[in-house]
Design an enzyme around this catalytic site. Structure first.
Site, mmCIF file in Angstrom:
data_model
loop_
_atom_site.group_PDB
_atom_site.id
_atom_site.type_symbol
_atom_site.label_atom_id
_atom_site.label_comp_id
_atom_site.label_asym_id
_atom_site.label_seq_id
_atom_site.Cartn_x
_atom_site.Cartn_y
_atom_site.Cartn_z
ATOM 1 N N GLU A 67 0.833 -1.208 0.000
ATOM 2 C CA GLU A 67 0.000 0.000 0.000
ATOM 3 C C GLU A 67 0.867 1.258 0.000
ATOM 4 O O GLU A 67 0.570 2.246 -0.678
ATOM 5 C CB GLU A 67 -0.914 -0.021 1.231
ATOM 6 C CG GLU A 67 -2.217 0.699 1.051
ATOM 7 C CD GLU A 67 -3.181 0.385 2.193
ATOM 8 O OE1 GLU A 67 -4.128 -0.379 1.955
ATOM 9 O OE2 GLU A 67 -2.990 0.889 3.314
ATOM 10 N N GLU A 79 2.265 1.707 -3.406
ATOM 11 C CA GLU A 79 1.203 2.194 -4.296
ATOM 12 C C GLU A 79 0.958 3.693 -4.077
ATOM 13 O O GLU A 79 0.818 4.461 -5.036
ATOM 14 C CB GLU A 79 -0.083 1.397 -3.998
ATOM 15 C CG GLU A 79 -1.157 1.545 -5.044
ATOM 16 C CD GLU A 79 -2.415 0.758 -4.680
ATOM 17 O OE1 GLU A 79 -2.382 -0.093 -3.770
ATOM 18 O OE2 GLU A 79 -3.451 1.021 -5.305
ATOM 19 N N CYS A 101 -7.882 -1.997 3.977
ATOM 20 C CA CYS A 101 -7.683 -3.203 4.798
ATOM 21 C C CYS A 101 -8.892 -3.570 5.642
ATOM 22 O O CYS A 101 -8.860 -4.566 6.341
ATOM 23 C CB CYS A 101 -6.448 -3.054 5.664
ATOM 24 S SG CYS A 101 -6.400 -1.508 6.505
ATOM 25 N N SER A 130 -6.873 1.810 -2.479
ATOM 26 C CA SER A 130 -5.716 0.974 -2.800
ATOM 27 C C SER A 130 -6.228 -0.398 -3.223
ATOM 28 O O SER A 130 -7.259 -0.865 -2.732
ATOM 29 C CB SER A 130 -4.853 0.835 -1.539
ATOM 30 O OG SER A 130 -4.006 -0.265 -1.661
ATOM 31 N N LYS A 157 -14.727 -9.967 8.488
ATOM 32 C CA LYS A 157 -13.671 -10.848 7.975
ATOM 33 C C LYS A 157 -14.215 -12.244 7.677
ATOM 34 O O LYS A 157 -13.664 -12.973 6.856
ATOM 35 C CB LYS A 157 -12.518 -10.929 8.981
ATOM 36 C CG LYS A 157 -11.777 -9.597 9.157
ATOM 37 C CD LYS A 157 -10.526 -9.557 8.343
ATOM 38 C CE LYS A 157 -9.922 -8.173 8.165
ATOM 39 N NZ LYS A 157 -9.696 -7.366 9.333
ATOM 40 N N GLU A 207 -15.414 -11.749 4.320
ATOM 41 C CA GLU A 207 -14.299 -11.474 3.404
ATOM 42 C C GLU A 207 -13.611 -12.766 2.952
ATOM 43 O O GLU A 207 -13.341 -12.958 1.760
ATOM 44 C CB GLU A 207 -13.264 -10.563 4.077
ATOM 45 C CG GLU A 207 -12.116 -10.182 3.151
ATOM 46 C CD GLU A 207 -11.009 -9.417 3.861
ATOM 47 O OE1 GLU A 207 -10.600 -9.827 4.967
ATOM 48 O OE2 GLU A 207 -10.531 -8.427 3.295
ATOM 49 N N GLU A 230 -12.947 -13.897 -4.948
ATOM 50 C CA GLU A 230 -11.627 -13.389 -5.369
ATOM 51 C C GLU A 230 -10.510 -13.963 -4.506
ATOM 52 O O GLU A 230 -9.342 -13.913 -4.894
ATOM 53 C CB GLU A 230 -11.519 -11.862 -5.255
ATOM 54 C CG GLU A 230 -12.624 -11.054 -5.825
ATOM 55 C CD GLU A 230 -13.729 -10.820 -4.806
ATOM 56 O OE1 GLU A 230 -14.661 -11.645 -4.792
ATOM 57 O OE2 GLU A 230 -13.672 -9.833 -4.063
ATOM 58 N N CYS A 250 -10.301 -1.324 14.707
ATOM 59 C CA CYS A 250 -10.519 -2.742 15.014
ATOM 60 C C CYS A 250 -10.578 -3.032 16.517
ATOM 61 O O CYS A 250 -11.169 -4.024 16.925
ATOM 62 C CB CYS A 250 -9.414 -3.593 14.388
ATOM 63 S SG CYS A 250 -9.376 -3.464 12.606
HETATM 64 S S1 SF4 Z 1 -13.059 -4.848 13.015
HETATM 65 FE FE1 SF4 Z 1 -14.267 -3.206 12.091
HETATM 66 S S2 SF4 Z 1 -12.702 -1.672 11.571
HETATM 67 FE FE2 SF4 Z 1 -11.628 -3.610 11.875
HETATM 68 S S3 SF4 Z 1 -11.510 -4.538 9.858
HETATM 69 FE FE3 SF4 Z 1 -13.343 -5.349 10.842
HETATM 70 S S4 SF4 Z 1 -15.013 -4.035 10.140
HETATM 71 FE FE4 SF4 Z 1 -13.097 -2.948 9.761
#
Ligand code: SF4
Ligand code: SF4
Ligand code: SF4
Length: 591
Positions: free
Chosen positions: A284, A287, A310, A330, A369, A372, A377, A514
């Site tokens: 990043e 970039e 991220c 990014s 996550k 994700e 992908e 986070c």
């Molecule tokens: S905990 Fe919240 S701020 Fe951290 S990556 Fe996950 S969604 Fe984003």
């Protein structure tokens, strides 16, 4: 400032005019129970619908009891918060709420941390005299979140979080009377709504109506399968909060004990997502420098500001709401996914294991996550780079279930090569941390000089939107920071309107970043908890011998042996991604 003076439980208190009785009581240490009010006071986040009526108090001279959260304290008021009349009223309210609640506490995911269960215990509820019809909604399971609406008590905290703090609008009150419920429009599945899976609704829900999808059993099964090599990565924010599940003060760092616990749980290698964070900075940061250099040389096609990428909650948000700006963030994958891609290529090759037999588990503060790692992908021939993502809360349950005496564990070190990290990787946990880490590396790469003071205090703090100008040896770099998606939306609207002055912007979906993620131990609105976690993260960074990502020796080796150069051909293949226009999902929801 105009103030008022009142008496609560024989104690006098003076507060600014306009303060609620609930807050006036809190000021003198009197906690009035409530199931709907919720506040993160340092971030001006407050839910005050006055709907649950659990917080009723007696105001002398008034005929009816008053809800403390929605009644303004006035001069000369005399208030009783726990006489027999008040306690009986609260018991009645609780019994009425419970009368339309499934009695399945023993098997509820929220058992032990449910606020309704806690109040039922506290007020000695032993019987429910009211028998009537019960709600029978279907369960709604999305990749990250389960909605069990029969357990919804209509406190509307989730609605406040989703609409005001996140401006997503995936949840709102639908239907009337007995059938009233908080749900996506037309009661459609959450998966089909504009939900970002940030999990902030889960973190404020007082009952088991909103919980995360639990992957503990999948991981347990993999750990018991002898043909699989199971490895784990732990996100930076987890170490600053996991201890709370074992009675430690918020912000107690438990990195070493967490590593020891994961080893005892049977993971073959215990690695650190911070390694993935250092790698993210290499990509990043490079970039950003590439875009800046092109901009400085007069290339008008270059996209600035560059947005960090991220946070998968944030990625979902801009795919839904800003499809015209998909080329601004990014293209670097999140640290979780960078780690997974390297684990299933470079590391799998190193230990001679086929990627299909390598199971990568991540421990995250995050519910987005979970979604994700299921995105197409991030799969190779259907095999995901990260197989399962578990939350901090799930890890705590996992440790307790295995009967591991967490407090008695020695401190142990991460395994290598994917366990080595710098302080820059650690601070990804805090709002402002990603961009601070990027500045540490980008400054040195751009100027060719050593950065002596790596702590950019102007980038730190809890204000929802922050800005700072960093001096790159004569070149001023304008940085913007937003946490919470309502704040992100404001910065994005400025970019869309051509009014943004920033070169780079860090965005995190969750308030606090986070450390305040939807998978962290419940903090019940105590902002001091977030501040303590943030402090612990900065302390861990300060104690690291290396604090700049590009100085991580294992990252350097990874580029030498395998990747070549940052943003090179192989990096692009493994460590970068593309974004999609998913505005259709929002459009259907708002029709
Ligand atoms: S905990 Fe919240 S701020 Fe951290 S990556 Fe996950 S969604 Fe984003
Ligand atoms: S996870 Fe976030 S976006 Fe989805 S419903 Fe909850 S608060 Fe809204
Ligand atoms: S789902 Fe949870 S947070 Fe939302 S209204 Fe129902 S009980 Fe409250």
């Amino acid at each position: 400032m105009e103030t008022v003076k009142l008496t609560i439980d024989n104690k006098t208190v003076e507060v600014p005019k306009g303060t609620s009785i609930l807050k006036a009581a809190r000021k003198i240490g009197i906690e009035i129970p409530t199931l709907c009010h919720f506040e993160l006071h340092k971030m001006s986040i407050e839910n005050k619908p006055g709907g649950c009526r659990v917080c009723v108090v007696e105001v002398e001279g008034r005929k009816n009891l008053a809800p403390a959260c929605a009644t303004e304290a006035t001069d000369g008021m005399v208030i009783n918060t726990h006489n027999i009349r008040v306690l009986n009223a609260r018991r009645t309210v609780l019994k009425l709420i419970i009368s339309d609640h499934p009695f399945d506490c023993l098997v509820c995911a929220k058992s032990g941390s449910c606020e309704l269960q806690g109040l039922a215990t506290k007020f000695g509820i032993r019987d429910i005299p009211y028998q009537g019809e019960k709600s029978t909604y279907r369960k709604d399971t999305s990749p990250s979140i389960i909605r069990d609406v029969d357990k919804c008590i209509m406190c509307r905290r989730c609605e406040m979080m989703c609409n005001e703090v996140q401006t997503v609008g995936a949840l709102s009150a639908v239907n009337r009377g007995f059938k009233a419920v908080v749900a996506p429009a037309f009661e459609m599945d959450l998966e089909k709504s504009p939900c970002t899976y940030c999990g902030q609704c889960v973190s404020v829900c007082p009952t088991g109506a909103l919980t995360e999808v639990d992957h503990s059993n999948d991981v347990l099964r993999a750990l018991s399968n002898r043909s699989k090599t199971v490895i784990v990565q732990t996100a930076p924010a987890v170490r600053a909060a996991l201890g709370e599940e074992f009675g430690l003060e918020p912000g107690t760092s438990v990195t070493g004990k967490m590593v020891a616990a994961l080893r005892r749980l049977g993971f073959k290698y215990v690695f650190d997502t911070n390694f993935g964070a250092d790698l993210t900075i290499m990509e990043e940061g490079t970039e950003l420098l590439n875009r800046l250099n092109r901009h400085l040389s007069g290339d008008n096609s270059v996209k600035l500001p560059m947005l960090t990428s991220c946070c998968p909650g944030w990625v979902n948000f801009f795919e839904h709401n800003f499809p015209d700006m998909l080329d601004i963030p990014s293209t670097a994958k999140s640290p979780q996914q960078m780690f997974g891609a390297i684990a299933k290529s470079y590391f799998a090759e190193k230990i001679g294991v086929d990627r299909k037999d390598l199971v990568v588990v991540s421990i995250m503060p995050c519910l987005a996550k979970k979604y994700e790692c299921q995105r197409d992908e991030f799969k190779v021939d259907g095999n995901p780079d990260v197989d399962y993502s578990m939350s901090t809360r799930e890890l705590a349950h996992f440790i307790k279930q295995a009967n591991i005496d967490f407090m008695d564990l020695p401190d142990e070190e991460f395994d290598n090569p994917l366990g080595e990290s710098t302080g820059a990787g650690v601070i990804f946990a805090n709002t402002g941390g990603v961009i601070e880490a990027a500045c540490r590396t980008a400054y040195e790469l751009y100027t060719g000089k050593t950065l002596d003071n790596v702590e950019f205090n102007t980038l730190r703090g809890m204000d929802g939107i922050r800005s700072a100008t960093i001096d790159f040896d004569g070149l001023p770099i304008n940085i913007g920071i937003a946490h919470g998606l309502a704040n992100a939306r404001k910065l994005l609207n400025d970019i869309r309107a051509g009014k943004s002055k920033f070169h780079a912007i860090e965005i995190m979906a969750c308030p606090g970043g986070c450390i305040g993620g939807g998978g962290q131990p419940f903090h019940h609105g105590d902002s001091d908890v977030l501040t303590s976690r943030a402090r612990s993260i900065y302390a861990e960074d300060a104690g690291k011998p290396l604090r700049k990502s590009h100085l991580n020796p294992h990252i350097q080796k990874l580029y030498d042996e395998f990747l070549g150069e940052p943003c090179g051909h192989k990096s692009h293949e493994l460590l970068h991604t593309t974004y999609f226009d998913r505005s259709e999902e929002v459009a259907i929801h708002h029709e």
